[in-house]
Design an enzyme around this catalytic site. Structure first.
Site, PDB file in Angstrom:
ATOM      1  N   GLY A 140      65.012   0.613  22.524  1.00  0.00           N
ATOM      2  CA  GLY A 140      64.056  -0.485  22.357  1.00  0.00           C
ATOM      3  C   GLY A 140      63.430  -0.920  23.679  1.00  0.00           C
ATOM      4  N   GLU A 156      68.432   6.845  20.556  1.00  0.00           N
ATOM      5  CA  GLU A 156      68.810   6.365  19.217  1.00  0.00           C
ATOM      6  C   GLU A 156      69.563   7.398  18.392  1.00  0.00           C
ATOM      7  OE1 GLU A 156      66.016   5.570  20.724  1.00  0.00           O
ATOM      8  OE2 GLU A 156      65.400   3.537  20.206  1.00  0.00           O
TER       9      GLU A 156
HETATM   10  N1  DAK Z   1      73.291  -3.395  23.908  1.00  0.00           N
HETATM   11  C1  DAK Z   1      74.292  -4.261  24.184  1.00  0.00           C
HETATM   12  N2  DAK Z   1      74.976  -4.274  25.356  1.00  0.00           N
HETATM   13  C2  DAK Z   1      74.613  -3.377  26.279  1.00  0.00           C
HETATM   14  C3  DAK Z   1      73.567  -2.428  26.048  1.00  0.00           C
HETATM   15  C4  DAK Z   1      72.899  -2.469  24.792  1.00  0.00           C
HETATM   16  N3  DAK Z   1      71.890  -1.653  24.511  1.00  0.00           N
HETATM   17  N4  DAK Z   1      73.459  -1.640  27.156  1.00  0.00           N
HETATM   18  C5  DAK Z   1      74.393  -2.084  28.032  1.00  0.00           C
HETATM   19  N5  DAK Z   1      75.079  -3.131  27.516  1.00  0.00           N
HETATM   20  C6  DAK Z   1      76.174  -3.884  28.122  1.00  0.00           C
HETATM   21  C7  DAK Z   1      77.461  -3.063  28.145  1.00  0.00           C
HETATM   22  O1  DAK Z   1      78.123  -3.154  26.911  1.00  0.00           O
HETATM   23  C8  DAK Z   1      78.201  -3.751  29.279  1.00  0.00           C
HETATM   24  O2  DAK Z   1      78.738  -4.956  28.789  1.00  0.00           O
HETATM   25  P1  DAK Z   1      80.304  -5.342  29.099  1.00  0.00           P
HETATM   26  O3  DAK Z   1      81.124  -4.206  28.580  1.00  0.00           O
HETATM   27  O4  DAK Z   1      80.347  -5.479  30.602  1.00  0.00           O
HETATM   28  O5  DAK Z   1      80.501  -6.644  28.368  1.00  0.00           O
HETATM   29  C9  DAK Z   1      77.089  -4.134  30.257  1.00  0.00           C
HETATM   30  O6  DAK Z   1      75.873  -4.126  29.492  1.00  0.00           O
HETATM   31  C10 DAK Z   1      76.945  -3.156  31.419  1.00  0.00           C
HETATM   32  O7  DAK Z   1      76.803  -1.865  30.869  1.00  0.00           O
HETATM   33  P2  DAK Z   1      77.721  -0.621  31.332  1.00  0.00           P
HETATM   34  O8  DAK Z   1      79.036  -1.092  31.836  1.00  0.00           O
HETATM   35  O9  DAK Z   1      77.711   0.354  30.218  1.00  0.00           O
HETATM   36  O10 DAK Z   1      76.896  -0.076  32.566  1.00  0.00           O
HETATM   37  P3  DAK Z   1      76.846   1.421  33.112  1.00  0.00           P
HETATM   38  O11 DAK Z   1      76.150   1.364  34.409  1.00  0.00           O
HETATM   39  O12 DAK Z   1      78.208   2.036  33.081  1.00  0.00           O
HETATM   40  O13 DAK Z   1      75.943   2.220  32.070  1.00  0.00           O
HETATM   41  C11 DAK Z   1      74.033   2.540  30.636  1.00  0.00           C
HETATM   42  C12 DAK Z   1      74.594   1.908  31.947  1.00  0.00           C
HETATM   43  C13 DAK Z   1      72.607   2.017  30.437  1.00  0.00           C
HETATM   44  C14 DAK Z   1      74.018   4.053  30.776  1.00  0.00           C
HETATM   45  C15 DAK Z   1      74.960   2.133  29.457  1.00  0.00           C
HETATM   46  O14 DAK Z   1      75.145   0.717  29.489  1.00  0.00           O
HETATM   47  C16 DAK Z   1      74.436   2.520  28.125  1.00  0.00           C
HETATM   48  O15 DAK Z   1      74.506   3.690  27.704  1.00  0.00           O
HETATM   49  N6  DAK Z   1      73.897   1.519  27.403  1.00  0.00           N
HETATM   50  C17 DAK Z   1      73.425   1.721  26.049  1.00  0.00           C
HETATM   51  C18 DAK Z   1      72.107   2.449  26.024  1.00  0.00           C
HETATM   52  C19 DAK Z   1      71.645   2.616  24.620  1.00  0.00           C
HETATM   53  O16 DAK Z   1      72.161   3.445  23.879  1.00  0.00           O
HETATM   54  N7  DAK Z   1      70.798   1.703  24.231  1.00  0.00           N
HETATM   55  C20 DAK Z   1      70.440   1.517  22.819  1.00  0.00           C
HETATM   56  C21 DAK Z   1      69.425   2.514  22.438  1.00  0.00           C
HETATM   57  S1  DAK Z   1      69.150   2.421  20.716  1.00  0.00           S
HETATM   58  C22 DAK Z   1      66.425  -1.859  15.267  1.00  0.00           C
HETATM   59  C23 DAK Z   1      65.288  -1.516  15.955  1.00  0.00           C
HETATM   60  C24 DAK Z   1      65.372  -0.796  17.112  1.00  0.00           C
HETATM   61  C25 DAK Z   1      66.603  -0.375  17.563  1.00  0.00           C
HETATM   62  C26 DAK Z   1      67.717  -0.699  16.840  1.00  0.00           C
HETATM   63  C27 DAK Z   1      67.640  -1.441  15.711  1.00  0.00           C
HETATM   64  N8  DAK Z   1      66.331  -2.646  14.073  1.00  0.00           N
HETATM   65  C28 DAK Z   1      65.098  -3.218  13.707  1.00  0.00           C
HETATM   66  C29 DAK Z   1      67.539  -2.997  13.378  1.00  0.00           C
HETATM   67  C30 DAK Z   1      66.685   0.343  18.798  1.00  0.00           C
HETATM   68  C31 DAK Z   1      67.830   0.861  19.150  1.00  0.00           C
HETATM   69  C32 DAK Z   1      68.077   1.209  20.541  1.00  0.00           C
HETATM   70  O17 DAK Z   1      67.544   0.646  21.468  1.00  0.00           O
END
Ligand code: DAK
Length: 260
Positions: free
Chosen positions: A112, A135
């Site tokens: 997002g 995603e």
């Molecule tokens: N959501 C919630 N928390 C998040 C987050 C996210 N997307 N990304 C990071 N955080 C949080 C982590 O959980 C962590 O929190 P604590 O554990 O400290 O409480 C904190 O931010 C720091 O993150 P990391 O410790 O993981 O930091 P690193 O440097 O180790 O890693 C990273 C950075 C960006 C590689 C990693 O955080 C990561 O992979 N994050 C998730 C990336 C991701 O998969 N994002 C989501 C993509 S899917 C919808 C419409 C659209 C969408 C969904 C629904 N609807 C209408 C229902 C879209 C979906 C997406 O965006």
């Protein structure tokens, strides 16, 4: 009342909006989306704002995606309703903003978060930025316009690769495929975005808004973009900005556009 999750700073015609959830890498939850939506809406009629710069707080992330913790237990109906609502409320509004919106991507722009940047008119990245649509690795697909806007910007082949592989790309790769307009150091990022804003603000605001409308027309279903351009072009001749722009050229002076 929900916490303030965005900071707004107005200076010299530029509204800089900073998403302020560093503890979650600025992930988009419903409150952030709502607050951004109001800010973009309000800016449309704010005479002090001519361009908008959107960025994330800290040096690590622009926006690391939709808040995974928030949507992890949604069912199909809720997911569809929220995608519709989010697109209507924020992403489409940014794209249709009559005032140019520049994304200053200062780190991770994932899911997002990248979709938010894709809805902006121009994207500038810092050299530590990492971008992707992960995603499918979570078992969903992009829901905030990513499957549509990414191919429009980088072409279908590159978009397919990014969406299906779920891999992130770095800032230089993003520049090479046209995903971002420029790459600079983290320290220069906001300054570069503001410089870009200033170069736009030298021009007629009415013509800039009309040009956005004409470009978008070509991507709308059932709309003939060339015809829309002809109509917009014709309408430009009726504006005070057109009279001032051409008169200033003839008189060899800088224009003072009344549309400002
Ligand atoms: N959501 C919630 N928390 C998040 C987050 C996210 N997307 N990304 C990071 N955080 C949080 C982590 O959980 C962590 O929190 P604590 O554990 O400290 O409480 C904190 O931010 C720091 O993150 P990391 O410790 O993981 O930091 P690193 O440097 O180790 O890693 C990273 C950075 C960006 C590689 C990693 O955080 C990561 O992979 N994050 C998730 C990336 C991701 O998969 N994002 C989501 C993509 S899917 C919808 C419409 C659209 C969408 C969904 C629904 N609807 C209408 C229902 C879209 C979906 C997406 O965006």
């Amino acid at each position: 009342m929900s916490d303030l999750l965005i900071l707004q700073n107005k200076s010299a015609g530029i509204l800089t909006i900073t998403i302020q959830r560093p503890q979650a890498l600025n992930a988009l939850n419903a409150s952030v989306i709502g607050q951004l939506s109001v800010a973009i809406d309000t800016a449309q009629t704010d005479a002090e704002v001519q361009t908008i710069v959107l960025t994330g707080s800290g040096e690590k992330a622009f926006v690391a995606g939709a808040d995974i913790k928030e949507f992890s237990d949604y069912n199909g109906r809720e997911g569809k309703a929220l995608a519709q609502e989010g697109q209507d409320l924020l992403f489409n509004r940014i794209e249709r903003s009559s005032k140019p919106v520049i994304a200053a991507i200062n780190g991770f722009a994932l899911g997002g978060g990248l979709e938010l940047a894709l809805a902006c008119h121009i994207r500038i990245a810092s050299n530590n930025a990492r971008m992707g649509l992960p995603e499918v690795s979570l078992g969903v697909i992009p829901g905030y316009g990513g499957t549509q806007r990414l191919p429009q910007i980088v072409g279908k082949g590159k978009a397919m690769e990014m969406i299906l592989s779920a891999r992130m790309i770095g800032a230089d790769d993003a520049a090479a495929c046209g995903l971002v307009n420029a790459v600079v150091s983290q320290e220069e990022l906001l300054e570069t975005a503001h410089k870009m804003a200033h170069s736009i603000m030298k021009n007629s605001p009415v013509a800039v808004a009309t040009a956005i409308q004409a470009v978008l027309a070509g991507y709308e279903d059932g709309v003939n973009g060339f015809q829309a351009e002809i109509n917009c072009f014709g309408a430009s001749f009726e504006t005070d900005d057109f009279k001032e722009g051409t008169q200033a050229f003839i008189e060899k002076r800088k224009p003072q556009f009344p549309g400002k």
